[in-house]
Design a protein around this motif. Structure first.
Motif, PDB file in Angstrom:
ATOM      1  N   LYS A  24     -87.610  -5.269  -6.660  1.00  0.00           N
ATOM      2  CA  LYS A  24     -87.352  -4.080  -5.849  1.00  0.00           C
ATOM      3  C   LYS A  24     -88.642  -3.386  -5.452  1.00  0.00           C
ATOM      4  O   LYS A  24     -88.802  -2.946  -4.303  1.00  0.00           O
ATOM      5  CB  LYS A  24     -86.437  -3.117  -6.618  1.00  0.00           C
ATOM      6  CG  LYS A  24     -85.030  -3.645  -6.846  1.00  0.00           C
ATOM      7  CD  LYS A  24     -84.182  -2.661  -7.631  1.00  0.00           C
ATOM      8  CE  LYS A  24     -82.745  -3.146  -7.771  1.00  0.00           C
ATOM      9  NZ  LYS A  24     -81.902  -2.202  -8.526  1.00  0.00           N
ATOM     10  N   TYR A  25     -89.573  -3.296  -6.389  1.00  0.00           N
ATOM     11  CA  TYR A  25     -90.795  -2.550  -6.096  1.00  0.00           C
ATOM     12  C   TYR A  25     -91.683  -3.282  -5.101  1.00  0.00           C
ATOM     13  O   TYR A  25     -92.323  -2.652  -4.251  1.00  0.00           O
ATOM     14  CB  TYR A  25     -91.568  -2.281  -7.388  1.00  0.00           C
ATOM     15  CG  TYR A  25     -92.805  -1.459  -7.146  1.00  0.00           C
ATOM     16  CD1 TYR A  25     -92.709  -0.088  -6.987  1.00  0.00           C
ATOM     17  CD2 TYR A  25     -94.061  -2.054  -7.021  1.00  0.00           C
ATOM     18  CE1 TYR A  25     -93.837   0.681  -6.730  1.00  0.00           C
ATOM     19  CE2 TYR A  25     -95.186  -1.299  -6.764  1.00  0.00           C
ATOM     20  CZ  TYR A  25     -95.068   0.068  -6.617  1.00  0.00           C
ATOM     21  OH  TYR A  25     -96.177   0.824  -6.351  1.00  0.00           O
TER      22      TYR A  25
ATOM     23  N   THR B 256     -92.433 -20.177  -0.113  1.00  0.00           N
ATOM     24  CA  THR B 256     -91.409 -20.138   0.931  1.00  0.00           C
ATOM     25  C   THR B 256     -91.765 -19.106   1.993  1.00  0.00           C
ATOM     26  O   THR B 256     -92.581 -18.198   1.770  1.00  0.00           O
ATOM     27  CB  THR B 256     -90.026 -19.788   0.340  1.00  0.00           C
ATOM     28  OG1 THR B 256     -90.046 -18.437  -0.148  1.00  0.00           O
ATOM     29  CG2 THR B 256     -89.662 -20.730  -0.788  1.00  0.00           C
ATOM     30  N   ARG B 257     -91.119 -19.244   3.131  1.00  0.00           N
ATOM     31  CA  ARG B 257     -91.337 -18.311   4.228  1.00  0.00           C
ATOM     32  C   ARG B 257     -90.857 -16.905   3.842  1.00  0.00           C
ATOM     33  O   ARG B 257     -91.467 -15.910   4.237  1.00  0.00           O
ATOM     34  CB  ARG B 257     -90.592 -18.803   5.473  1.00  0.00           C
ATOM     35  CG  ARG B 257     -90.760 -17.900   6.691  1.00  0.00           C
ATOM     36  CD  ARG B 257     -90.049 -18.470   7.900  1.00  0.00           C
ATOM     37  NE  ARG B 257     -90.140 -17.573   9.036  1.00  0.00           N
ATOM     38  CZ  ARG B 257     -91.182 -17.498   9.850  1.00  0.00           C
ATOM     39  NH1 ARG B 257     -92.213 -18.310   9.656  1.00  0.00           N
ATOM     40  NH2 ARG B 257     -91.205 -16.655  10.866  1.00  0.00           N
ATOM     41  N   PHE B 258     -89.765 -16.837   3.053  1.00  0.00           N
ATOM     42  CA  PHE B 258     -89.264 -15.536   2.613  1.00  0.00           C
ATOM     43  C   PHE B 258     -90.301 -14.804   1.759  1.00  0.00           C
ATOM     44  O   PHE B 258     -90.525 -13.604   1.923  1.00  0.00           O
ATOM     45  CB  PHE B 258     -87.966 -15.723   1.830  1.00  0.00           C
ATOM     46  CG  PHE B 258     -87.439 -14.463   1.203  1.00  0.00           C
ATOM     47  CD1 PHE B 258     -86.877 -13.470   1.983  1.00  0.00           C
ATOM     48  CD2 PHE B 258     -87.517 -14.262  -0.166  1.00  0.00           C
ATOM     49  CE1 PHE B 258     -86.390 -12.299   1.406  1.00  0.00           C
ATOM     50  CE2 PHE B 258     -87.045 -13.109  -0.749  1.00  0.00           C
ATOM     51  CZ  PHE B 258     -86.476 -12.126   0.041  1.00  0.00           C
ATOM     52  N   GLY B 259     -90.935 -15.539   0.845  1.00  0.00           N
ATOM     53  CA  GLY B 259     -91.966 -14.918   0.025  1.00  0.00           C
ATOM     54  C   GLY B 259     -93.146 -14.455   0.844  1.00  0.00           C
ATOM     55  O   GLY B 259     -93.701 -13.369   0.616  1.00  0.00           O
TER      56      GLY B 259
ATOM     57  N   ALA C 136     -96.109 -10.027   3.453  1.00  0.00           N
ATOM     58  CA  ALA C 136     -96.628  -9.486   4.713  1.00  0.00           C
ATOM     59  C   ALA C 136     -96.082  -8.094   4.989  1.00  0.00           C
ATOM     60  O   ALA C 136     -96.834  -7.181   5.371  1.00  0.00           O
ATOM     61  CB  ALA C 136     -96.278 -10.431   5.867  1.00  0.00           C
ATOM     62  N   SER C 137     -94.785  -7.901   4.806  1.00  0.00           N
ATOM     63  CA  SER C 137     -94.187  -6.587   5.081  1.00  0.00           C
ATOM     64  C   SER C 137     -94.655  -5.545   4.085  1.00  0.00           C
ATOM     65  O   SER C 137     -94.754  -4.360   4.422  1.00  0.00           O
ATOM     66  CB  SER C 137     -92.662  -6.687   5.061  1.00  0.00           C
ATOM     67  OG  SER C 137     -92.202  -7.111   3.782  1.00  0.00           O
ATOM     68  N   ALA C 138     -94.941  -5.957   2.844  1.00  0.00           N
ATOM     69  CA  ALA C 138     -95.413  -5.003   1.841  1.00  0.00           C
ATOM     70  C   ALA C 138     -96.854  -4.575   2.116  1.00  0.00           C
ATOM     71  O   ALA C 138     -97.215  -3.415   1.924  1.00  0.00           O
ATOM     72  CB  ALA C 138     -95.303  -5.609   0.448  1.00  0.00           C
ATOM     73  N   GLU C 139     -97.689  -5.503   2.596  1.00  0.00           N
ATOM     74  CA  GLU C 139     -99.099  -5.200   2.816  1.00  0.00           C
ATOM     75  C   GLU C 139     -99.349  -4.494   4.149  1.00  0.00           C
ATOM     76  O   GLU C 139    -100.201  -3.618   4.243  1.00  0.00           O
ATOM     77  CB  GLU C 139     -99.914  -6.495   2.750  1.00  0.00           C
ATOM     78  CG  GLU C 139     -99.929  -7.120   1.362  1.00  0.00           C
ATOM     79  CD  GLU C 139    -100.625  -8.467   1.350  1.00  0.00           C
ATOM     80  OE1 GLU C 139    -101.143  -8.848   2.423  1.00  0.00           O
ATOM     81  OE2 GLU C 139    -100.657  -9.125   0.302  1.00  0.00           O
TER      82      GLU C 139
ATOM     83  N   ALA D 177     -89.175  -5.287   8.069  1.00  0.00           N
ATOM     84  CA  ALA D 177     -89.462  -4.836   6.707  1.00  0.00           C
ATOM     85  C   ALA D 177     -88.199  -4.351   6.018  1.00  0.00           C
ATOM     86  O   ALA D 177     -88.001  -4.577   4.816  1.00  0.00           O
ATOM     87  CB  ALA D 177     -90.510  -3.719   6.739  1.00  0.00           C
ATOM     88  N   THR D 178     -87.304  -3.691   6.764  1.00  0.00           N
ATOM     89  CA  THR D 178     -86.062  -3.204   6.171  1.00  0.00           C
ATOM     90  C   THR D 178     -85.173  -4.362   5.735  1.00  0.00           C
ATOM     91  O   THR D 178     -84.587  -4.338   4.651  1.00  0.00           O
ATOM     92  CB  THR D 178     -85.310  -2.315   7.176  1.00  0.00           C
ATOM     93  OG1 THR D 178     -86.151  -1.230   7.565  1.00  0.00           O
ATOM     94  CG2 THR D 178     -84.039  -1.774   6.568  1.00  0.00           C
ATOM     95  N   GLY D 179     -85.073  -5.391   6.587  1.00  0.00           N
ATOM     96  CA  GLY D 179     -84.271  -6.551   6.217  1.00  0.00           C
ATOM     97  C   GLY D 179     -84.824  -7.270   5.003  1.00  0.00           C
ATOM     98  O   GLY D 179     -84.067  -7.675   4.102  1.00  0.00           O
ATOM     99  N   ILE D 180     -86.142  -7.438   4.945  1.00  0.00           N
ATOM    100  CA  ILE D 180     -86.771  -8.078   3.790  1.00  0.00           C
ATOM    101  C   ILE D 180     -86.529  -7.246   2.529  1.00  0.00           C
ATOM    102  O   ILE D 180     -86.220  -7.787   1.457  1.00  0.00           O
ATOM    103  CB  ILE D 180     -88.280  -8.256   4.035  1.00  0.00           C
ATOM    104  CG1 ILE D 180     -88.514  -9.272   5.161  1.00  0.00           C
ATOM    105  CG2 ILE D 180     -88.989  -8.688   2.774  1.00  0.00           C
ATOM    106  CD1 ILE D 180     -88.072 -10.677   4.822  1.00  0.00           C
TER     107      ILE D 180
END
Length: 695
Positions: free
Chosen positions: A30-31, A182-185, A190-193, A205-208
């Motif tokens: 989650k974090y 994986t692409r998901f990881g 990417a969205s976190a950074e 970013a919301t979907g991820i």
């Protein structure tokens, strides 16, 4: 103590350690994508465990609400383990998704403390619903995993512990592979950074964040089910599992799956070995050692291993609570004194007691105004200071026989060394890590100090001598007169003195140093401010104020018991202070009057609407909703563009003309001001501006 015995207890500790690890892995999930420390994570596990137990026992599915029908009969009798497990995992995942969409998704870009407040509100809500729907009696269920005893290294141990260990290892390895290969990881990292950069290449970013939240909720539900054969199920103890899980996630720095899993397993094994040592060594304490010592070790390890702090970070991405600036604190204090005495005289019985409780909560929240509002340091251990001073007041007044006000002052001073100890990690860690470290301190004190019968008096608690000043009884009760007006006036005067001191601190040179450190530590050090010493000063002052609140609370209760100072009470206090407006004195007042569980507004609602058993549910919903709607605090929202500040300031200036006290009248507030009455806007210093360059 034989090697075989050590091996046996190590194997037994794998069960609890596996649950800590699974919960910790969910917290990391989650974090990593939302920057949310979900204190409600174990509450989701708790509710999922209740769902599983009910499916196994009577075939009913319990829905997470009250009053309306909340039970669906799936089968006429209990169902088997695998179908019940499958239904529970889906249930926990859907529950997590609903909470994410309703409460967490609107706050993805909010301040970290706002997210903490929402998670605390949801935790209180789920805990209260569980109490009403399932009761507080501990439940047990049969084995979920194969538990046939097997011989290992000369000892016989239940096989489910090894299966749990294997599940944790498999989950940690799977998550590591998922996020590395994986692409998901890659999209999650990417969205976190860089959320903006990720959006430019088509990553939501919301979907991820939602998908990561689903995985974390799935692990919470799984851990809740797997621990049911090991630990009795009740709403409180299961919710507390989030504390060791947070400790494991902290060791993994809320990023590493292997380290988090290893820390969770190690924590469970260490607790089991402490139980073995207690059975072998007579002088070891029998209460709290297993729960408290691991958290002290985590505190020491994180403080030593943390890197020396550098710059606070990008000022444009870190949003501190807005601040007010008192201009006429003496006049405001006198007005509040008059209004407070009139309220004490007018109110009767339970409403007067609720007003006194609100005043004490105001004092405790003022300690957070100094520490979190002015300095930007997060402490989840304030109630530990309150409780320690409350018990010390009993010792000083009853055992030592010291006259009032000496016990109150000395009891508050005894909290200062604790504040300095907790302040030491703040020299090396901050933000999420500091919050969890201070929570670990609160958990350690709860286990080691507040569980010690010699200090707390056990279930009966410690009696408190009534305050007497030159023969005048100032106690809260005298015969049938309860609560007495004179005691309320005593509390009011003490709280107003503390509030006046905090207001003067805000406008002093010391206050400006505190705010400079909050804005940018490197810039503050560049202009000659001793950052370390000033931080420790803030922690010491905050603990002193909290200690005064603890002494007043002890006088109000008459008998002090450790149940009032549990680990999560500090979370609740921080949450209500932040939601009310932690950067201003008016916020502390609103927190005490409106949000305190035993305060005036809640007592009024109970007398009018008879919320009674639903009080915690109302509090949880109100806390989460207010944090979502007013992330800058109620104190700012009340005066933002509505002219309320002008009217209150005008009334004050009419009653107490400015020439009586010197100084210039408070300037009128702009229509878009977010400052409370009498607190005009202040130009930010260069270190407070959003894009100030660091020297």
């Amino acid at each position: 103590m034989t090697p075989n015995l050590i091996i046996l207890f190590v194997l037994l500790g794998l069960g609890a350690g596996a649950v800590y690890a699974l919960l910790g892995l969910g917290l990391v999930l989650k974090y990593r994508s939302t920057q949310v420390i979900d204190f409600a994570h174990a509450a989701v596990a708790m509710y999922s465990a209740y769902v599983f137990v009910n499916l196994r026992s009577n075939g009913s599915l319990q829905l997470p609400w009250i009053v309306l029908p909340h039970q669906i009969q799936i089968a006429s009798a209990g169902i088997d383990v695998l179908p019940a497990l499958a239904i529970t995992l889906v249930y926990g995942t859907v529950l997590g998704l609903v909470l994410f969409v309703v409460a967490y998704r609107p706050l993805l870009r909010a301040a970290p403390l706002t997210k903490v407040c929402v998670s605390v509100g949801i935790m209180l809500l789920l805990q209260a619903i569980a109490v009403l729907n399932f009761g507080t009696t501990s439940l047990a269920t049969g084995p979920v995993l194969p538990s046939t005893p097997i011989p290992i290294a000369g000892v016989t141990a239940p096989s489910d512990r090894l299966v749990l260990f294997g599940i944790v290892v498999a989950v940690a390895v799977a998550l590591l592979a998922l996020y590395r290969f994986t692409r998901f990881g890659l999209a999650t990292r990417a969205s976190a950074e860089n959320e903006t950069g990720a959006a430019l290449i088509g990553i939501s970013a919301t979907g991820i964040a939602g998908r990561n939240w689903l995985l974390g909720s799935l692990l919470a539900a799984l851990s809740g089910v797997l621990i049911t054969p090991i630990s009795s199920l009740d709403p409180t103890s299961y919710t507390l599992f989030v504390v060791p899980a947070l400790g494991a996630a902290l060791v993994g720095r809320f990023a590493s799956f292997p380290w988090t899993a290893a820390a969770g397993i190690g924590l469970g094994v260490f607790q089991s070995l402490i139980v073995l040592l207690q059975s072998q060594i007579a002088w070891l304490p029998r209460q709290g050692l297993g729960d408290g010592l691991p958290f002290l070790l985590i505190l020491i390890a994180m403080t030593i291993s943390a890197r020396r702090l550098g710059v606070r970070g990008d000022p444009g991405t870190i949003r501190n609570p807005s601040l007010g600036r008192p201009t006429r604190p003496l006049a405001t204090t006198l007005v509040c004194l008059v209004l407070g005495v009139l309220a004490l005289v007018a109110l009767q019985g339970s409403m007067r007691a609720a007003f006194i409780a609100s005043l004490i909560t105001i004092c405790i929240c003022l300690s957070l105004v100094v520490l979190t509002g002015y300095v930007g340091q997060v402490s989840l251990a304030q109630q530990s200071f309150v409780g320690f001073s409350a018990f010390m007041l009993s010792q000083l007044g009853v055992v030592a026989g010291l006259p009032f006000p000496v016990p109150l002052l000395l009891a508050a001073i005894t909290a200062v060394p604790l504040g300095l100890v907790i302040g030491l990690p703040a020299l090396r860690v901050r933000g999420v890590s500091l919050a969890v470290v201070t929570l670990a301190v609160a958990a350690a004190m709860d286990a080691l100090i507040f569980s010690a019968t010699a200090f707390t008096g056990g279930l009966g608690g410690r009696s408190v001598a009534d305050p007497t000043f030159f023969g005048l009884d100032l106690g809260i009760a005298q015969g049938d007169d309860y609560p007495r007006v004179i005691f309320g006036v005593l509390v009011l005067v003490v709280v107003l003195v503390v509030g006046y001191a905090v207001a003067r601190l805000r406008t002093s040179s010391t206050g400006r140093m505190l705010i400079a450190i909050r804005s940018n530590e490197r810039a503050a050090a560049f202009v000659g401010i001793d950052v370390a010493r000033t931080k420790l000063y803030a922690f010491a002052l905050s603990s002193l104020i909290a200690g005064i609140g603890g002494g007043l609370l002890a006088y109000a209760q008459g008998t002090v018991s450790s149940a009032s100072f549990g680990t999560f009470t500090s979370l609740t206090v921080l949450a209500i202070a932040y939601v009310a407006g932690i950067g201003r004195i008016a916020g502390a007042v609103i927190a005490g009057i409106m949000f305190a569980s035993d305060g005036l507004f809640v007592a009024f609602l109970d007398s009018v609407l008879h919320i009674g058993q639903y009080q915690q549910i109302v509090a949880g919903i109100a806390l989460a909703f207010t944090a979502v709607q007013n992330p800058d605090g109620v104190a700012a929202a009340l005066v933002n563009g509505k002219g309320l500040a002008r009217r209150i300031t005008a009334v004050r200036d009419l009653v107490l003309p400015v020439r009586w006290f010197g100084g210039a009248p408070a300037p009128a507030l702009a229509a878009d001001s977010s400052l409370p009455p009498g607190e005009p806007a202040e130009r930010p210093t260069p270190t407070e501006r959003p894009h100030a360059r660091n020297p």
